[in-house]
Every structure is written in C-alpha cells, then in structure tokens.
Design a protein around this motif. Sequence first.
Motif, PDB file in Angstrom:
ATOM      1  N   VAL A   1      -4.497   2.536   0.416  1.00 26.83           N
ATOM      2  CA  VAL A   1      -3.777   3.387  -0.534  1.00 26.83           C
ATOM      3  C   VAL A   1      -4.294   4.822  -0.444  1.00 26.83           C
ATOM      4  CG1 VAL A   1      -3.324   3.810  -2.986  1.00 26.83           C
ATOM      5  CG2 VAL A   1      -3.187   1.488  -2.079  1.00 26.83           C
TER       6      VAL A   1
ATOM      7  N   PHE B   1      -7.555  -2.756   0.759  1.00 26.43           N
ATOM      8  CA  PHE B   1      -6.358  -2.293   0.059  1.00 26.43           C
ATOM      9  C   PHE B   1      -6.589  -0.924  -0.574  1.00 26.43           C
ATOM     10  CE2 PHE B   1      -3.523  -2.188  -3.650  1.00 26.43           C
ATOM     11  CZ  PHE B   1      -2.318  -2.290  -2.984  1.00 26.43           C
TER      12      PHE B   1
ATOM     13  N   ALA C   1       0.831  -1.209   0.000  1.00 26.10           N
ATOM     14  CA  ALA C   1       0.000   0.000   0.000  1.00 26.10           C
ATOM     15  C   ALA C   1       0.864   1.258   0.000  1.00 26.10           C
ATOM     16  CB  ALA C   1      -0.935   0.006   1.201  1.00 26.10           C
TER      17      ALA C   1
END
Length: 85
Positions: free
Chosen positions: A67, A63, A13
């Motif tokens: 990010v 995820f 990430a």
Amino acid sequence: MGILSWILFGLIAGALGKLLMPGKDPGGCLITIILGIVGAVVGGFIATQFGYGKVDGFNIGSFFFAVIGTMILLAGYRLMIKKDD
C-alpha cells in the motif's frame, strides 16, 4: 505466490492505496490491479533497503509495504501530471 494471488493482492493494495489518496487518477479495475502489483514491488524494494528484511508472501507486513508503494506511485503520477499542466 501464484499469479491469482498476485492479482488479488494487487487489487486490494491498489484499491486501498487509491482510497487513502483520493483524487483524479486514471483507470478502472485493471489499472488498479497493475498499480497494486507494481506498488508491492516498489514497497518490497523500499522495505528491503531500509532493513526490514525480506518481504514475501501474503501477510500484514507485505500488505502494508504494498500500500505504501502504491501511494508512492500515485504521488509520482500526480507530480508528473501537474508539471504538464
């Protein structure tokens, strides 16, 4: 998730967040891992506050928010550094 999963998740990430927001940022691999892990916490908090439900585990949704959280941290860092210049 176990500690190794958090480290791997943070590395991926953090690296993707830095890739999407190129610039002069500090650190190597360790800072990228920490940035990704903290970004996952920030992203999970934001997702929960906006009603996207609980973000847990290693999946596409968590995820994505990790990010996003990493990119928010990078933007905040750059704003703080820019004020000092």
